[in-house]
Design an enzyme around this catalytic site. Structure first.
Site, PDB file in Angstrom:
ATOM      1  N   TYR A  43     -42.902 -45.525   7.693  1.00  0.00           N
ATOM      2  CA  TYR A  43     -42.524 -44.163   8.079  1.00  0.00           C
ATOM      3  C   TYR A  43     -43.119 -43.758   9.434  1.00  0.00           C
ATOM      4  CZ  TYR A  43     -41.098 -44.062   3.188  1.00  0.00           C
ATOM      5  OH  TYR A  43     -40.500 -44.349   1.983  1.00  0.00           O
ATOM      6  N   TYR A  87     -35.885 -38.480   1.007  1.00  0.00           N
ATOM      7  CA  TYR A  87     -37.063 -37.661   0.672  1.00  0.00           C
ATOM      8  C   TYR A  87     -38.147 -37.761   1.728  1.00  0.00           C
ATOM      9  CZ  TYR A  87     -40.818 -40.909  -0.746  1.00  0.00           C
ATOM     10  OH  TYR A  87     -41.848 -41.818  -0.742  1.00  0.00           O
ATOM     11  N   ARG A  88     -38.004 -38.674   2.675  1.00  0.00           N
ATOM     12  CA  ARG A  88     -39.074 -38.977   3.610  1.00  0.00           C
ATOM     13  C   ARG A  88     -38.481 -39.954   4.610  1.00  0.00           C
ATOM     14  NH1 ARG A  88     -44.555 -41.882   1.278  1.00  0.00           N
ATOM     15  NH2 ARG A  88     -45.867 -41.735   3.124  1.00  0.00           N
TER      16      ARG A  88
END
Lengths: 522, 147
Positions: free
Chosen positions: A92, A468-469
């Site tokens: 991420y 979600y991310r």
């Protein structure tokens, strides 16, 4: 290397700000040397170029007062800081900032475990506390409490929770288990949420909502403040624990196993978040791709089947656990065996036959909150470690799961990559994690992975799914899919941003939330 | 500033809670102001009584390295090194070809699957400790068959 600079900031301004910050925290805690220090603040696994996310400096405050002073300085110069805590955040974006030149505000040195309450089952920690730290503390004190950790256990409580991370025990929904936080706003104001804002609070770790608007969530996956302390609930050590795995032979079994799971999950027959893990993810715990296939493109079915047979794995591998007194576990396991035993070819596995298998052993540890690093073996799959996670939310519904799986597998094969993934049933939803592994030494492959990810965001949005991310590279694109009613939600985020952080100094662009001076330039 | 420290200090000997590695950031007496004050102008003096940690190489290895580098196939780095470099070079605590400067460079820069470690994870003094610990352990290691 030329020093990267934030948009609109000169080297002279940056140097002047850094000199002031050095007076606050001490020179030893401002990191400027690219080779010796600052290189460690990059995301080594990105799909573009390190320079896209290269910070100008990193600073490590040791207390809240120093954070206030740093924010006063960067407000004065209008230089953005990018807040990180502990853990790695790989897939991420790692510790790297959204844009070049930001100063990383690294809270790792604020690493106190302020309280662990065994009777009521909670801990209050600073941002630098890792899962290993809290686990070791609890073990040393002999407290009858479990933690719930991320799969790579060098993660941290505050970082993972504020990124909406999930774990594998019954306390796996981390934000649900968060209780109270302390936040420093951009202007230096310290805010306590929940019950801690009353005088002499005795219940800060016990009741989440306080009175009035419950605002804790505003400070997660956002840039409205700097979280400097957090309460997290901890599960009392149960009298018993029974982990299990079910191997499934066919791809379409994903549909059946998901549909059978939902009632057991929402009624808490299965106490934790069950996971349906694909063959390659599971195999990567024991072997690397080259041991079974050295050709280009996705691994052919014939090789997959051989690997499944060799490793005694299914095309899908379903993990779950029950916890509690023996008779209760027995009852629940009877229901679970009756339910899933109806799937043709389903085979149950337990500790007696799987112990020693790295894939089984690490899941057994995760489902009881024992930190470990085995899942990092995924990075060996093709070697080199390049990976980025595409993480759409699915319904805990068989058809929905199959639709997402088929959509992602088709696209990943079209772009020449393996589908490596897992579904984790939270309550009514599933986190679907597609781990896109690529050769980070190949510019062509990185670009292909980047292009695949971008098209998956659009494909998912067209089917009604959002993520979600996400990685730094795709925060704006994904924010753009949460666009109902003419972007009303992001307009609200931006209204809050402008009010709470008028100079736009806190993590600009985090999750697609930009201050007004940078909106439209991203 | 931080009323939790006040509460905390008063509970220190009554409960199982305890400060971890570092001292409280400020003493309760000096930090008893209201929590919502604005920040003063940055002053010339550092506000820290922070004492940098100097954990042993053994402690750092256990915290940051062992998860991937311990012996056995549950450990990602050991497994990968065995595959690409052979089993004699798989366990770094047994390797006699590593020198401290190389270890220190790789820890900060990362290598292939291994990510970089920040100076806040492992400070420079601790990195020295770690590199020496790995090299010394490897020197002391005797392979099974020659024991």
């Amino acid at each position: 290397m030329t020093k990267p600079l934030p948009q609109g900031i000169t080297l002279g301004q940056l140097n002047a700000a850094v000199a002031e910050i050095e007076k606050v925290v001490g020179k030893d805690y401002v990191y400027l040397d690219d080779v010796k220090e600052l290189r460690s603040y990059r995301d080594p696994y990105n799909t573009t170029d390190d320079a896209d996310f290269a910070p100008s400096a990193a600073v490590a405050p040791q207390n809240v007062e120093q954070i206030q002073k740093i924010l006063a300085i960067v407000n004065n110069y209008k230089i953005p800081v990018w807040t990180i805590s502990t853990g790695k955040n790989f897939a991420y974006g790692g510790p790297a900032p959204r844009k070049p030149g930001y100063i990383v505000l690294d809270l790792k040195l604020m690493n106190k475990i302020l309280e662990v309450n065994e009777k009521h089952g909670y801990a209050i920690v600073e941002p630098g506390v890792s899962y290993y730290d809290l686990y070791n503390y609890i073990q040393e004190k002999g407290l009858k409490l479990w933690i719930d950790c991320a799969a790579p256990a060098w993660g941290g409580i505050v970082g993972n929770t504020s990124e909406h991370g999930a774990g594998y025990t019954p306390y796996g929904d981390h934000l649900l288990m968060q209780c109270g936080m302390q936040v420093v706003l951009a202007d230096g104001t310290i805010v306590e949420t929940g019950m801690d804002t009353t005088a002499n609070s005795k219940t800060g770790g016990l009741y989440k909502y306080g009175q009035g608007a419950a605002i804790d969530g505003l400070f997660t996956q956002s840039n409205f403040g700097v979280i400097t302390r957090m309460g997290i609930w901890l599960m009392p050590e149960p009298p018993g624990y029974t982990p299990f795995m079910i191997t499934l032979e066919n791809e379409h079994d994903l549909e059946t196993v998901t549909d059978l799971s939902l009632p057991l999950r929402v009624n808490q027959v299965i106490h934790n978040a069950p996971m349906t893990v694909d063959l390659l993810w599971e195999s990567a715990m024991s072997v690397s791709r080259s041991q079974y296939y050295t050709g280009k493109g996705p691994m052919p079915d014939s090789h997959r089947k051989k690997m499944a047979k060799d490793l005694d794995l299914g095309i899908w591998n379903y993990y779950g656990a029950v916890y509690g007194p023996g008779p209760m576990m027995k009852n629940n396991m009877d229901v679970i065996r009756d339910t899933f035993g109806s799937i043709p070819g389903a085979k149950f596995h337990y500790d007696d036959t799987r112990k020693g298998d790295p894939g089984w052993d690490y899941r057994v540890k995760l489902m009881k909150g024992t930190p470990n690093m085995t899942e990092f073996s995924l990075l060996n799959w093709i070697g080199g470690g390049g990976h980025i996670n595409f993480s759409p939310i699915s319904a805990a519904d068989g058809k929905s799961a199959m639709r997402q799986y088929e959509m992602i597998r088709k696209r990943s094969h079209e772009y020449g990559f393996d589908y490596i993934g897992e579904f984790l049933i939270g309550w009514r939803d599933q986190h679907h994690i597609f781990m896109l592994m690529f050769d980070r030494m190949s510019a062509e492959e990185k670009k292909r992975a980047h292009d695949l990810f971008a098209i998956l965001v659009d494909d998912a949005a067209a089917l009604g799914y959002g993520e979600y991310r996400t990685h730094l590279s795709f925060m704006d694109q994904i924010a753009g899919t949460f666009s109902w009613n003419d972007n009303a939600l992001w307009d609200t985020h931006h209204a809050l941003k402008d009010e709470l952080d008028p100079n736009g100094i806190l993590s600009p662009g985090k999750q697609g939330i930009w201050p007004k001076n940078l909106r439209g330039n991203s | 500033m931080n009323k939790h420290l006040l509460i905390f200090a008063s509970l220190l000997f009554l409960t199982a809670c305890e400060q971890q590695a570092t001292e409280p950031e400020t003493s309760p007496e000096s930090s008893a102001e209201k929590a919502t004050t604005m920040v003063p102008e940055a002053s010339a003096e550092s506000t820290s009584s922070y004492v940098p940690s100097n954990r042993s190489g053994k402690v750092i290895f256990a915290l940051h390295c062992a998860g991937c580098h311990d012996p056995g196939n549950a450990h990602a780095a050991t497994k990968q090194l065995a595959l690409v470099r052979g089993k004699d070079l798989a366990v770094i605590m047994q390797r006699k070809d590593l020198v401290p400067d190389y270890i220190k460079y790789i820890v900060r820069d990362g290598l292939l699957e291994m990510p970089p470690f920040r100076p806040t994870d492992i400070n420079n003094a601790e990195l020295d400790n770690l590199a020496n610990y790995i090299v010394d352990s490897a020197k002391a290691y005797t392979p099974e068959e020659t024991k």
